[in-house]
Design a protein around this motif. Structure first.
Motif, mmCIF file in Angstrom:
data_model
loop_
_atom_site.group_PDB
_atom_site.id
_atom_site.type_symbol
_atom_site.label_atom_id
_atom_site.label_comp_id
_atom_site.label_asym_id
_atom_site.label_seq_id
_atom_site.Cartn_x
_atom_site.Cartn_y
_atom_site.Cartn_z
ATOM 1 N N ASN A 70 25.186 -94.373 -9.968
ATOM 2 C CA ASN A 70 23.938 -93.515 -10.081
ATOM 3 C C ASN A 70 22.499 -94.363 -10.052
ATOM 4 O OD1 ASN A 70 23.451 -94.919 -12.611
ATOM 5 N ND2 ASN A 70 24.238 -93.542 -14.022
ATOM 6 N N ASN A 71 21.658 -93.549 -10.089
ATOM 7 C CA ASN A 71 20.350 -94.075 -10.122
ATOM 8 C C ASN A 71 20.062 -95.375 -10.941
ATOM 9 O OD1 ASN A 71 19.668 -92.170 -8.086
ATOM 10 N ND2 ASN A 71 18.734 -90.869 -9.202
ATOM 11 N N ARG A 72 20.458 -95.379 -12.207
ATOM 12 C CA ARG A 72 20.419 -96.324 -13.043
ATOM 13 C C ARG A 72 21.426 -97.760 -12.737
ATOM 14 N NH1 ARG A 72 20.452 -92.327 -17.435
ATOM 15 N NH2 ARG A 72 22.627 -92.484 -17.246
ATOM 16 N N ASN A 73 22.131 -97.710 -11.331
ATOM 17 C CA ASN A 73 22.886 -98.787 -11.129
ATOM 18 C C ASN A 73 24.210 -98.894 -11.965
ATOM 19 O OD1 ASN A 73 23.406 -100.574 -9.035
ATOM 20 N ND2 ASN A 73 22.462 -102.380 -10.125
#
Length: 101
Positions: A70-73
């Motif tokens: 996801n965008n938060r790795n």
């Protein structure tokens, strides 16, 4: 293995429904991306020097696993390939990952 009994007087019915949503993610690997192995045995020591076989023109890394983040790795899913796929050094490689929700 279960035996199948065929009876012309038997009736089978289902009352539940469950909707399954299928998602598809395309993972594009550029021709110059990920062209290094993450295997620690490829280096000769802690300095990062590579063994001779890894610096020749015949060396080509293979993809065995694709991770979806996801965008938060944060790792959300892991796709294991049925067989290793070599990465091309001349064209982009695209992996299509399908999953059910």
């Amino acid at each position: 293995m279960a035996a199948i009994v065929q009876d012309p007087n038997a009736t089978l019915s289902f009352k539940n429904e469950y909707i399954v949503y299928e998602q598809e993610v395309r993972c594009k690997v550029g021709e110059n991306d990920f062209n290094m192995s993450l295997n620690p045995t490829i280096s000769t020591d802690n300095s990062g020097s590579l063994r001779n076989f890894a610096t020749s023109s015949f060396f080509a890394p293979y993809v065995t696993t694709v991770g979806l983040y996801n965008n938060r790795n944060e790792l959300l899913a892991v796709a294991k390939l049925a067989q290793p796929i070599p990465l091309s050094s001349t064209t982009d490689t695209v992996f299509v990952v399908k999953y059910d929700m």
